[in-house]
Design a protein around this motif. Structure first.
Motif, PDB file in Angstrom:
ATOM      1  N   THR A 122       0.814  -1.242  -0.055  1.00 55.32           N
ATOM      2  CA  THR A 122      -0.027   0.010   0.105  1.00 55.32           C
ATOM      3  C   THR A 122       0.825   1.420  -0.123  1.00 55.32           C
ATOM      4  N   SER A 126      -8.751  -6.539   7.257  1.00 56.06           N
ATOM      5  CA  SER A 126      -9.966  -5.973   8.072  1.00 56.06           C
ATOM      6  C   SER A 126     -10.533  -6.207   9.290  1.00 56.06           C
ATOM      7  N   ALA A 137      -6.245   2.582   5.070  1.00 55.97           N
ATOM      8  CA  ALA A 137      -7.270   1.446   5.226  1.00 55.97           C
ATOM      9  C   ALA A 137      -7.469   0.989   6.706  1.00 55.97           C
TER      10      ALA A 137
END
Ligand code: PXL
Length: 276
Positions: free
Chosen positions: A44, A82, A118
């Protein structure tokens, strides 16, 4: 041969997470089973990376392994995509953990005082809960601050490090090890605390003035590999710290040094020598 399960993403290009864990731990003579949490085009730190989330695959895959009677000597988690994947990681621990299974958690989510894209504070809280289930956790100082609600400091002293270690121990892991700890000029290393005994340990290397992506994953992979090869905790961390420092040094000597990752491929033979 010892067998470990590692749960983290595949960043196809960029040398981190599974593209480090799989080659490095395998080369150390430890069977490495992978559970990819997501497939990204790159890590990322690149712009415009693509992500295919694999959350819905994690339990079907592990249930198949369970049905096949597959077991693991250790489970090593790294970058999880997540909040839901943190809950699933806990479920996977419940499925596979026995008294002999080592749970090693690198709560990858932040560095240099900042969260990776994120992630947010809630993710840090959930990661703190996951860390409570571990035998060993290896956060960097930024991650430790987010998980314990402590102010992040660039400049700190030993009291700050000990306070962080005790707060981390309060999360419930058996051994907590802070990485990237620099207590004297020109040095960097680890500072650990065994929660049951209160014993602390440290290991320092010369600090190299460069920061490369994937070095945390390299450090964690070598530590768990060395533990599985039978080295004790302190020796395993020492091997990982020396090898990571050596790899950064070699990367810096490369005239084409890639900005996105380290040349661990060049130093794996040296790691094999260190294990002899
Ligand atoms: O190296 C940690 C890491 C793993 N996986 C992904 C990342 C990062 C750090 O940025 O982006 C996808």
């Amino acid at each position: 041969m010892k067998k470990i399960l590692t749960i983290q993403d595949i960043s196809c290009f960029g040398k981190c997470s599974l593209t480090i864990a799989l080659p490095v731990i395998s080369a150390m003579g430890v069977e490495t089973v992978i559970l990819p949490t997501a497939v990204l085009s790159t890590h990322t730190m690149f712009k415009n990376f693509t992500v295919k989330d694999l959350t819905d695959q994690l339990l079907p895959i592990t249930q198949h392994w369970k049905n096949e009677g597959i077991t693991f000597d250790a489970i090593y988690t790294g970058y999880l995509g997540s909040a839901e994947e943190i809950e699933i990681a806990k479920e996977i621990f419940r499925m596979f953990k026995t008294d002999d299974t080592m749970i090693f958690i690198d709560p990858v989510m932040a560095d240099n005082g900042k969260m990776y894209p994120a992630f947010d504070e809630n993710y840090a809280k959930l990661n703190a809960g996951l860390c409570g289930e571990a035998d060993i956790i290896v956060p960097n100082i930024t991650e430790a601050c987010f998980m314990t609600g402590t102010e992040y400091k660039e400049e700190y002293d030993e009291a700050y490090v000990l306070d962080l270690l005790h707060k981390l121990a309060g999360l419930g892991a058996k051994t907590v090890v802070l990485t990237g700890v620099s207590l004297s000029k020109g040095k960097t290393g680890i500072y650990g605390l065994e929660t049951a005994t209160g014993r602390t340990f440290q290991y320092q290397n010369d600090r190299i003035d460069a920061s490369y992506h994937g070095t945390g994953d390299l450090f964690s992979s070598v530590t768990i590999g060395a533990l599985m090869r039978g080295y004790d905790l302190e020796k395993a961390f020492q091997i990982a710290a020396d090898y990571t420092a050596r790899t950064i040094e070699v990367t810096m000597e490369n005239p084409d040094k890639p900005w996105y990752g380290v040349d661990f491929e060049a130093t794996l033979p040296e790691l094999m020598q260190m294990l002899k």
